[in-house]
Design a protein around this motif. Structure first.
Motif, PDB file in Angstrom:
ATOM      1  N   ARG A  92      29.113  14.850  30.429  1.00  0.00           N
ATOM      2  CA  ARG A  92      27.716  14.802  30.017  1.00  0.00           C
ATOM      3  C   ARG A  92      27.474  13.570  29.164  1.00  0.00           C
ATOM      4  NH1 ARG A  92      23.471  16.671  32.386  1.00  0.00           N
ATOM      5  NH2 ARG A  92      24.015  18.595  33.383  1.00  0.00           N
ATOM      6  N   ASP A  93      26.350  12.940  29.422  1.00  0.00           N
ATOM      7  CA  ASP A  93      25.945  11.788  28.640  1.00  0.00           C
ATOM      8  C   ASP A  93      25.557  12.264  27.237  1.00  0.00           C
ATOM      9  OD1 ASP A  93      24.309   9.785  27.523  1.00  0.00           O
ATOM     10  OD2 ASP A  93      24.007   8.952  29.538  1.00  0.00           O
ATOM     11  N   TRP A 124      21.950  12.226  26.423  1.00  0.00           N
ATOM     12  CA  TRP A 124      21.186  13.349  26.978  1.00  0.00           C
ATOM     13  C   TRP A 124      21.260  14.547  26.041  1.00  0.00           C
ATOM     14  CZ3 TRP A 124      23.012  18.236  28.575  1.00  0.00           C
ATOM     15  CH2 TRP A 124      22.092  19.020  29.285  1.00  0.00           C
ATOM     16  N   GLY A 171      29.995   6.678  26.653  1.00  0.00           N
ATOM     17  CA  GLY A 171      29.006   7.577  26.056  1.00  0.00           C
ATOM     18  C   GLY A 171      29.054   8.967  26.644  1.00  0.00           C
ATOM     19  N   GLU A 172      30.136   9.293  27.366  1.00  0.00           N
ATOM     20  CA  GLU A 172      30.174  10.593  28.032  1.00  0.00           C
ATOM     21  C   GLU A 172      31.235  11.510  27.434  1.00  0.00           C
ATOM     22  OE1 GLU A 172      30.609   9.704  32.220  1.00  0.00           O
ATOM     23  OE2 GLU A 172      28.447  10.003  32.425  1.00  0.00           O
TER      24      GLU A 172
END
Ligand SMILES: C[S@@+](CC[C@H](N)C(=O)[O-])C[C@H]1O[C@@H](n2cnc3c(N)ncnc32)[C@H](O)[C@@H]1O
Ligand code: SF4
Length: 367
Positions: free
Chosen positions: A316-317, A320, A344-345
């Motif tokens: 998941r980012d 987000w 960034g994940e």
């Protein structure tokens, strides 16, 4: 103006009886109200249609949608069809004792693309504990019937952590489930719902260590059989992930119609009241259903995204999800081998997924 909604849930609440473990909004008996209910449902759908864009997924859930007359379901889907995006996924939940070949063909012709059969177990003693009406033979027959009718996407629901479930029962359920050859399996841990007959009976759930072992066994056996453990309780053959549920886990907006149905649109979540007569009465007068509304924004939205996002195997980012409440916990959890990040994940490792709730509890502060 919020973005158009692309996911539709339709609640069809009728059941022949209430299973002892179930706390969903269901209407036991009352089949004489089915037509009035469908009329009200259609009125709600029309009232809310302005929110919908090209619909990617529709889920007819229950209750027991297969207690509805297929012709009526077809009429309902006729209303929805002009709004569907090409290749939309249309799922119907079904109880094995309520399906037959002609009905399934009619559902396919009405545009249903996916059938989700509630099997729960193949062990007669556990089915009795759960108050299920279908025998194991009925579950197998329903699956065969679905394939013969032409369903190319078949899912089955099963439960573990059922009182009295032994390791042998579970092993036998795993083989029986794989033998049916579904494209998708939802294998939930039984939750003891307050107010349910099972909870009132005082029967204890199995020991936590036993259920943790059962969970690992299920994951390993289904993976060995070619299913991807793509979500906490869900396993799919390639290309058969449930797109509707993926939308929920991705915190997409969705519209729910019918009693007890929940909608989340543009940061507002509303839940329709559960009483059928009230719902039918209000819609027949052109009024909206009685609803409770909450605002999903700020920390509430962020915590929900973490809770949902960590259920999936895909990274998941972090942009987000927004920052966790306790960012320092990330390094500690990475040191324990429970999370891994790349750029960034972020995602849970395989071990982290088995202790997902504990990981989430360290990262976020739920009230
Ligand atoms: C609400 S039911 C509707 C489908 C259908 N009537 C049936 O019973 O199969 C959808 C699924 O929710 C799951 N479910 C219901 N109550 C549950 C509970 N207390 N704990 C875990 N899963 C539950 C069952 O696996 C069931 O198949
Ligand atoms: S588990 Fe399914 S069949 Fe049983 S009461 Fe709940 S919705 Fe109805």
């Amino acid at each position: 103006m919020t973005e158009p909604v692309r996911h539709l849930y339709v609640h069809l609440p009728f059941c022949a009886s209430r299973c002892g473990y179930c706390a969903f909004v269901v209407e036991v008996g009352g089949l004489g109200s089915r037509d009035d209910y469908l009329e009200a449902l259609t009125a709600e759908l029309e009232m809310e249609a302005h929110r919908l864009g090209a619909i990617e997924t529709v889920f007819l859930g229950g209750g027991t949608p297969t207690l509805m007359r297929p012709r009526r379901l077809r009429e309902l889907l006729d209303r929805v069809r002009p709004l569907l995006a090409p290749g939309a996924e249309v799922t119907v939940e079904a109880n094995p004792e309520t399906v037959d070949g002609a009905q399934l063909v009619e559902l396919l012709e009405a545009g249903v693309t996916r059938l989700s059969l509630g099997v729960q177990s193949f062990q007669p003693s556990l089915l009795a504990t759960l108050d299920r009406a279908a025998t194991p033979a009925m579950a197998r027959d329903a699956a065969t019937c679905a394939r013969e009718a032409g369903f190319r996407s078949l899912s089955i629901d099963l439960l573990f952590g059922v009182p009295g479930q032994t390791a042998d029962d579970l092993a036998s359920d795993m083989e029986a489930a794989i033998d049916i050859g579904p494209d998708h399996v939802s294998w939930y841990e039984l939750e003891m719902k307050p107010g349910s007959a099972l909870a009132a009976s005082g029967v204890p759930l199995p020991d936590e260590d036993l259920t943790a072992t059962a969970y690992r066994d299920i994951v390993e056996r289904l993976e060995a059989a070619g299913y991807r453990w793509y979500e906490t309780a869900n396993y799919a053959r390639p290309g058969h992930e449930c797109r509707h549920n993926l939308a929920y886990w991705g915190a997409a907006d969705y519209l729910g119609v019918g009693i007890g149905a929940v909608s989340t649109v543009g940061g507002r979540r509303w839940r329709n009241a559960p009483r059928l007569e009230d719902y039918v009465g209000r819609l027949s007068r052109g009024e909206a259903p009685r609803r409770t509304v909450e605002v999903i924004e700020g920390a509430v939205a962020r915590r929900e995204r973490w809770m949902l996002g960590l259920r999936l195997d895909a990274p998941r980012d972090l942009g987000w999800a927004g920052p966790p409440d306790n960012p320092a916990a990330l390094d500690r959890l990475a040191g324990l081998g429970h999370v891994e990040s790349d750029g960034g994940e972020l995602r849970l490792t395989r071990e982290g997924r088995f202790v997902q709730n504990a990981v989430l509890g360290e990262l976020m502060e739920f009230a």
